[in-house]
Design a protein around this motif. Structure first.
Motif, PDB file in Angstrom:
ATOM      1  N   GLU A   1       0.720  -1.126  -0.064  1.00 25.76           N
ATOM      2  CA  GLU A   1      -0.039   0.021   0.168  1.00 25.76           C
ATOM      3  C   GLU A   1       0.709   1.133   0.084  1.00 25.76           C
ATOM      4  OE1 GLU A   1      -3.511   2.145   2.692  1.00 25.76           O
ATOM      5  OE2 GLU A   1      -2.811   0.311   3.127  1.00 25.76           O
ATOM      6  N   ALA A   2       2.107   1.202   0.751  1.00 27.51           N
ATOM      7  CA  ALA A   2       3.002   2.417   0.997  1.00 27.51           C
ATOM      8  C   ALA A   2       3.580   2.596  -0.503  1.00 27.51           C
ATOM      9  CB  ALA A   2       4.018   2.247   1.922  1.00 27.51           C
ATOM     10  N   ALA A   3       4.085   1.322  -1.106  1.00 26.37           N
ATOM     11  CA  ALA A   3       4.708   1.364  -2.589  1.00 26.37           C
ATOM     12  C   ALA A   3       3.627   1.892  -3.601  1.00 26.37           C
ATOM     13  CB  ALA A   3       5.153   0.163  -2.909  1.00 26.37           C
ATOM     14  N   GLY A   4       2.351   1.827  -3.292  1.00 25.39           N
ATOM     15  CA  GLY A   4       1.385   2.048  -4.415  1.00 25.39           C
ATOM     16  C   GLY A   4       1.341   3.641  -4.317  1.00 25.39           C
ATOM     17  N   HIS A   5       1.193   4.261  -3.115  1.00 28.12           N
ATOM     18  CA  HIS A   5       1.153   5.703  -3.013  1.00 28.12           C
ATOM     19  C   HIS A   5       2.350   6.233  -3.296  1.00 28.12           C
ATOM     20  CE1 HIS A   5      -2.628   6.414  -0.624  1.00 28.12           C
ATOM     21  NE2 HIS A   5      -2.454   5.169   0.066  1.00 28.12           N
ATOM     22  N   GLY A   6       3.548   5.527  -3.218  1.00 26.74           N
ATOM     23  CA  GLY A   6       4.818   6.021  -3.672  1.00 26.74           C
ATOM     24  C   GLY A   6       4.875   6.024  -5.283  1.00 26.74           C
ATOM     25  N   VAL A   7       4.283   5.094  -5.811  1.00 31.20           N
ATOM     26  CA  VAL A   7       4.431   5.243  -7.370  1.00 31.20           C
ATOM     27  C   VAL A   7       3.817   6.226  -7.844  1.00 31.20           C
ATOM     28  CG1 VAL A   7       3.257   3.865  -9.308  1.00 31.20           C
ATOM     29  CG2 VAL A   7       4.726   2.616  -7.637  1.00 31.20           C
ATOM     30  N   LEU A   8       2.711   6.828  -7.052  1.00 31.41           N
ATOM     31  CA  LEU A   8       1.922   7.859  -7.769  1.00 31.41           C
ATOM     32  C   LEU A   8       2.684   9.195  -7.549  1.00 31.41           C
ATOM     33  CD1 LEU A   8      -1.710   6.976  -6.151  1.00 31.41           C
ATOM     34  CD2 LEU A   8      -0.618   6.567  -8.697  1.00 31.41           C
ATOM     35  N   THR A   9       3.964   9.258  -7.014  1.00 31.27           N
ATOM     36  CA  THR A   9       4.513  10.326  -6.624  1.00 31.27           C
ATOM     37  C   THR A   9       5.794  10.438  -7.558  1.00 31.27           C
ATOM     38  OG1 THR A   9       6.291   9.560  -5.216  1.00 31.27           O
ATOM     39  CG2 THR A   9       4.116  10.445  -4.022  1.00 31.27           C
ATOM     40  N   LEU A  10       6.209   9.411  -8.459  1.00 34.88           N
ATOM     41  CA  LEU A  10       7.291   9.382  -8.998  1.00 34.88           C
ATOM     42  C   LEU A  10       7.502   9.966 -10.609  1.00 34.88           C
ATOM     43  CD1 LEU A  10       8.410   5.599  -8.178  1.00 34.88           C
ATOM     44  CD2 LEU A  10       9.195   7.692  -7.058  1.00 34.88           C
ATOM     45  N   ALA A  11       8.322  10.431 -10.925  1.00 31.65           N
ATOM     46  CA  ALA A  11       8.430  11.212 -12.285  1.00 31.65           C
ATOM     47  C   ALA A  11       8.721   9.971 -13.239  1.00 31.65           C
ATOM     48  CB  ALA A  11       9.781  12.072 -12.264  1.00 31.65           C
ATOM     49  N   PRO A  12       8.487  10.319 -14.582  1.00 34.65           N
ATOM     50  CA  PRO A  12       8.279   9.095 -15.575  1.00 34.65           C
ATOM     51  C   PRO A  12       9.914   8.544 -15.839  1.00 34.65           C
ATOM     52  CG  PRO A  12       7.063  11.046 -16.472  1.00 34.65           C
ATOM     53  CD  PRO A  12       7.701  11.404 -15.107  1.00 34.65           C
ATOM     54  N   GLU A  13      10.714   9.326 -15.756  1.00 38.93           N
ATOM     55  CA  GLU A  13      12.183   8.973 -15.587  1.00 38.93           C
ATOM     56  C   GLU A  13      12.744   7.987 -14.583  1.00 38.93           C
ATOM     57  OE1 GLU A  13      12.466  13.141 -13.759  1.00 38.93           O
ATOM     58  OE2 GLU A  13      11.351  12.110 -15.723  1.00 38.93           O
ATOM     59  N   GLN A  14      11.874   7.848 -13.505  1.00 39.54           N
ATOM     60  CA  GLN A  14      12.079   6.744 -12.594  1.00 39.54           C
ATOM     61  C   GLN A  14      11.445   5.460 -12.687  1.00 39.54           C
ATOM     62  OE1 GLN A  14      10.665   9.838  -9.554  1.00 39.54           O
ATOM     63  NE2 GLN A  14      12.422   9.266  -8.168  1.00 39.54           N
ATOM     64  N   PHE A  15      11.062   5.222 -13.967  1.00 38.05           N
ATOM     65  CA  PHE A  15      10.505   3.650 -14.437  1.00 38.05           C
ATOM     66  C   PHE A  15      11.135   3.338 -15.602  1.00 38.05           C
ATOM     67  CE2 PHE A  15       6.907   6.055 -12.394  1.00 38.05           C
ATOM     68  CZ  PHE A  15       6.182   5.238 -11.550  1.00 38.05           C
ATOM     69  N   LEU A  16      11.204   2.124 -15.823  1.00 34.31           N
ATOM     70  CA  LEU A  16      11.758   1.306 -17.125  1.00 34.31           C
ATOM     71  C   LEU A  16      10.471   0.838 -17.614  1.00 34.31           C
ATOM     72  CD1 LEU A  16      13.811  -0.023 -18.864  1.00 34.31           C
ATOM     73  CD2 LEU A  16      13.830  -1.793 -17.208  1.00 34.31           C
ATOM     74  N   THR A  17      10.333   1.232 -18.876  1.00 35.42           N
ATOM     75  CA  THR A  17       8.954   0.922 -19.540  1.00 35.42           C
ATOM     76  C   THR A  17       9.430  -0.600 -20.184  1.00 35.42           C
ATOM     77  OG1 THR A  17       8.393   2.965 -20.004  1.00 35.42           O
ATOM     78  CG2 THR A  17       7.485   1.268 -21.450  1.00 35.42           C
ATOM     79  N   LEU A  18       8.761  -1.495 -19.920  1.00 39.12           N
ATOM     80  CA  LEU A  18       8.544  -2.804 -20.706  1.00 39.12           C
ATOM     81  C   LEU A  18       7.605  -2.948 -21.626  1.00 39.12           C
ATOM     82  CD1 LEU A  18       8.907  -5.236 -17.419  1.00 39.12           C
ATOM     83  CD2 LEU A  18      10.786  -4.362 -18.912  1.00 39.12           C
ATOM     84  N   GLN A  19       6.701  -2.231 -21.641  1.00 34.18           N
ATOM     85  CA  GLN A  19       5.559  -2.319 -22.684  1.00 34.18           C
ATOM     86  C   GLN A  19       4.927  -0.883 -22.473  1.00 34.18           C
ATOM     87  OE1 GLN A  19       2.776  -5.614 -23.933  1.00 34.18           O
ATOM     88  NE2 GLN A  19       1.532  -4.402 -22.696  1.00 34.18           N
ATOM     89  N   ALA A  20       4.881  -0.121 -23.496  1.00 34.42           N
ATOM     90  CA  ALA A  20       4.328   1.173 -23.782  1.00 34.42           C
ATOM     91  C   ALA A  20       2.776   1.190 -23.543  1.00 34.42           C
ATOM     92  CB  ALA A  20       4.577   1.978 -24.831  1.00 34.42           C
ATOM     93  N   GLY A  21       2.102   0.144 -24.210  1.00 25.53           N
ATOM     94  CA  GLY A  21       0.766  -0.071 -24.210  1.00 25.53           C
ATOM     95  C   GLY A  21       0.000   1.364 -24.421  1.00 25.53           C
TER      96      GLY A  21
END
Length: 261
Positions: free
Chosen positions: A35-55
């Motif tokens: 749940e904490a990670a879920g809230h954290g994901v909502l705060t991150l900038a796009p460059e803090q992710f690696l895209t496996l599938q753009a979709g």
């Protein structure tokens, strides 16, 4: 976590919200790590992710979070207007489902040891070691002496992952490949269960460490391999969180909202 009390699965802890509030002399709230990670994901900038599938993300749709680490955490991010309500789950303890004959034998191997075999028994740090132990037994010969020594001296899951990434031992390579495939399969299951048309996010400590493996196709092939619904899954964005502090940012977000209210 139920009614402000939690008994942890992978640690010998029992934690009470009311006791923490009394000890801290301040309002406290217990939340599941996912749940904490879920809230954290909502705060991150796009460059803090690696895209496996753009979709093709669907605005206003649900998201889902899956995180292999000490265990296998899963959470739902249910769309509510312009925001999300984050809901923890214990989906990692659902029954493991084999996908081929090797998986069937893996299930039998683990059932003999654990009885009930959950997804967490194969998609987690300890799960990677479980897969390796099965495959090493199946190989019919002993591991190299240098590897046996490292497995006894160090965290065996970390060793299997490192050696598998380096390609230094064929059984470790096979174990890591199967781990990635099973991770993708369960991520796809979660995407279907939650209808996560806005995206599936991988968090936890393992995914960033094996990002090179995640990007080579096995993960997405298993994610998409759902028969008649593979076309639907091909539209879902799939990303890896690169900032392992995401749960801390999420806890801060929750605390900020508590203070504001």
């Amino acid at each position: 976590m139920i009614d402000g009390r939690t008994v942890t699965t992978n640690l010998p802890w029992e934690v009470h919200e009311r006791r923490l509030t009394a000890a801290a002399h301040a309002p406290t709230r217990l939340i599941n790590d996912l749940e904490a990670a879920g809230h954290g994901v909502l705060t991150l900038a796009p460059e803090q992710f690696l895209t496996l599938q753009a979709g093709v993300p669907k605005p206003g749709a649900n998201m889902a979070l899956i995180a292999a680490g000490t265990g296998l955490g899963q959470a739902l991010l249910i769309a509510e207007g312009q925001d999300y309500r984050v809901i923890a789950s214990e989906g990692g303890h659902a029954d493991f489902a084999p996908h081929d004959e090797v998986d069937v034998d893996l299930l039998r191997f683990l059932r003999a040891e654990f009885g009930h075999v959950s997804w967490e028994r194969v998609v987690s740090g300890p799960g990677l070691h479980n897969i390796y132990r099965f495959l090493q037994m199946r190989a019919g010969h002993a591991a190299p002496e240098w590897l046996r020594e490292r497995l006894q001296r160090e965290d065996p899951s970390a060793v299997v992952g490192e050696v598998g990434l380096q390609g230094r031992d064929p059984v470790c390579v096979e174990a890591l490949d199967r781990f990635v495939t099973l991770y993708g399969a369960q991520a796809g299951n979660l995407a279907l269960a939650s209808l996560a048309l806005a995206g599936v996010v991988l968090a936890g400590g393992i995914a960033p460490k094996i990002r090179s493996k995640l990007g080579k196709g096995r993960f997405m092939q298993a994610f998409l391999g759902k028969g008649r619904l593979d076309a639907l899954l091909s539209q879902i964005p799939v990303r890896v969180v690169l900032d392992e502090r995401a749960p801390l940012w999420g806890a801060a977000r929750v605390a900020t909202r508590m203070h504001a209210s």
